[in-house]
Design a protein around this motif. Sequence first.
Motif, mmCIF file in Angstrom:
data_model
loop_
_atom_site.group_PDB
_atom_site.id
_atom_site.type_symbol
_atom_site.label_atom_id
_atom_site.label_comp_id
_atom_site.label_asym_id
_atom_site.label_seq_id
_atom_site.Cartn_x
_atom_site.Cartn_y
_atom_site.Cartn_z
ATOM 1 N N ALA A 25 111.123 -146.928 84.295
ATOM 2 C CA ALA A 25 110.627 -145.553 84.125
ATOM 3 C C ALA A 25 111.680 -144.616 83.538
ATOM 4 N N GLU A 26 112.869 -145.104 83.317
ATOM 5 C CA GLU A 26 113.934 -144.260 82.778
ATOM 6 C C GLU A 26 113.518 -143.711 81.408
ATOM 7 N N GLY A 27 113.631 -142.405 81.252
ATOM 8 C CA GLY A 27 113.301 -141.759 79.983
ATOM 9 C C GLY A 27 111.837 -141.432 79.802
ATOM 10 N N ALA A 28 110.987 -141.759 80.768
ATOM 11 C CA ALA A 28 109.560 -141.457 80.640
ATOM 12 C C ALA A 28 109.331 -139.941 80.657
ATOM 13 N N ARG A 29 108.342 -139.499 79.882
ATOM 14 C CA ARG A 29 107.973 -138.085 79.884
ATOM 15 C C ARG A 29 107.198 -137.807 81.163
ATOM 16 N N MET A 45 116.399 -129.469 99.781
ATOM 17 C CA MET A 45 115.794 -129.788 98.505
ATOM 18 C C MET A 45 114.936 -131.045 98.673
ATOM 19 N N HIS A 46 113.675 -130.857 98.996
ATOM 20 C CA HIS A 46 112.795 -131.993 99.241
ATOM 21 C C HIS A 46 112.335 -132.672 97.958
ATOM 22 N N GLU A 47 112.672 -132.107 96.807
ATOM 23 C CA GLU A 47 112.298 -132.701 95.526
ATOM 24 C C GLU A 47 112.928 -134.083 95.332
ATOM 25 N N VAL A 48 114.112 -134.298 95.889
ATOM 26 C CA VAL A 48 114.772 -135.607 95.753
ATOM 27 C C VAL A 48 113.941 -136.692 96.435
ATOM 28 N N GLY A 49 113.491 -136.435 97.645
ATOM 29 C CA GLY A 49 112.653 -137.406 98.350
ATOM 30 C C GLY A 49 111.330 -137.646 97.637
ATOM 31 N N VAL A 52 113.659 -136.730 89.309
ATOM 32 C CA VAL A 52 112.986 -137.912 88.760
ATOM 33 C C VAL A 52 113.879 -138.571 87.712
ATOM 34 N N ASP A 53 114.525 -137.768 86.878
ATOM 35 C CA ASP A 53 115.455 -138.335 85.896
ATOM 36 C C ASP A 53 116.532 -139.158 86.589
ATOM 37 N N ALA A 54 117.091 -138.613 87.652
ATOM 38 C CA ALA A 54 118.150 -139.312 88.386
ATOM 39 C C ALA A 54 117.608 -140.561 89.087
ATOM 40 N N ALA A 55 116.456 -140.440 89.742
ATOM 41 C CA ALA A 55 115.896 -141.561 90.506
ATOM 42 C C ALA A 55 115.408 -142.694 89.603
ATOM 43 N N SER A 56 115.056 -142.384 88.367
ATOM 44 C CA SER A 56 114.516 -143.417 87.480
ATOM 45 C C SER A 56 115.588 -144.143 86.666
ATOM 46 N N GLN A 57 116.851 -143.739 86.815
ATOM 47 C CA GLN A 57 117.933 -144.424 86.105
ATOM 48 C C GLN A 57 117.900 -145.922 86.409
ATOM 49 N N ASP A 58 118.061 -146.708 85.373
ATOM 50 C CA ASP A 58 118.101 -148.171 85.487
ATOM 51 C C ASP A 58 116.801 -148.781 86.008
ATOM 52 N N LEU A 114 107.977 -141.057 94.064
ATOM 53 C CA LEU A 114 107.218 -141.154 92.813
ATOM 54 C C LEU A 114 107.718 -142.314 91.964
ATOM 55 N N VAL A 115 109.018 -142.423 91.816
ATOM 56 C CA VAL A 115 109.580 -143.505 91.002
ATOM 57 C C VAL A 115 109.245 -144.856 91.621
ATOM 58 N N ARG A 116 109.303 -144.959 92.941
ATOM 59 C CA ARG A 116 108.928 -146.215 93.606
ATOM 60 C C ARG A 116 107.481 -146.580 93.277
ATOM 61 N N GLN A 117 106.579 -145.594 93.347
ATOM 62 C CA GLN A 117 105.166 -145.830 93.046
ATOM 63 C C GLN A 117 104.956 -146.183 91.573
ATOM 64 N N VAL A 118 105.661 -145.503 90.684
ATOM 65 C CA VAL A 118 105.535 -145.761 89.249
ATOM 66 C C VAL A 118 105.978 -147.188 88.930
ATOM 67 N N VAL A 119 107.120 -147.584 89.436
ATOM 68 C CA VAL A 119 107.639 -148.928 89.165
ATOM 69 C C VAL A 119 106.675 -149.984 89.714
ATOM 70 N N ALA A 120 106.139 -149.759 90.897
ATOM 71 C CA ALA A 120 105.188 -150.712 91.480
ATOM 72 C C ALA A 120 103.896 -150.785 90.657
ATOM 73 N N ALA A 121 103.410 -149.631 90.214
ATOM 74 C CA ALA A 121 102.160 -149.596 89.444
ATOM 75 C C ALA A 121 102.330 -150.210 88.058
ATOM 76 N N ALA A 122 103.537 -150.162 87.513
ATOM 77 C CA ALA A 122 103.792 -150.675 86.167
ATOM 78 C C ALA A 122 104.265 -152.120 86.171
ATOM 79 N N CYS A 123 104.007 -152.827 87.233
ATOM 80 C CA CYS A 123 104.432 -154.221 87.368
ATOM 81 C C CYS A 123 103.971 -155.025 86.142
ATOM 82 N N GLY A 124 104.885 -155.737 85.529
ATOM 83 C CA GLY A 124 104.563 -156.555 84.363
ATOM 84 C C GLY A 124 104.721 -155.830 83.041
#
Length: 122
Positions: free
Chosen positions: A55-59, A1-5, A46-52, A10-20
């Motif tokens: 990005a948690e709860g983002a559509r 299941m490569h979706e986890v990786g 993505v739901d699991a990776a974005s916990q805490d 994706l979550v790493r990139q989202v958090v970095a891009a949303a800095c501030g």
Amino acid sequence: MHEVGIAEELVRQVVAAACGMARVTEVAVDVGALQWVDSDALRQAVDAASQDTIAEGARLELREVPPRAVCGACAAVYVPEELGIYVCPACGAAEPEFVEGNDIVLVSLECLSPEEENRESY
């Protein structure tokens, strides 16, 4: 299941891009059909990776990008009729060079600034 990786990256990139920013509310991603991604599995991952994270709860908006190829033999540009069958309709060669549909791209984010988040709290 490569979706986890994929989800973790994706979550790493989202958090970095949303800095501030205070919170990410929406994420748009183009997913190439040649990546063979299961959309439901990616959403769950993505739901699991974005916990805490912010990005948690983002559509999550996933848009599938169909493959497009250039024939290595005759240079014809074509869209394969079926995934896994890549015969050029112009010359019959099976020498595709894919120019679309093979990537996963973070396209955009919608975020709330700390000020906007505070206004929503009231």
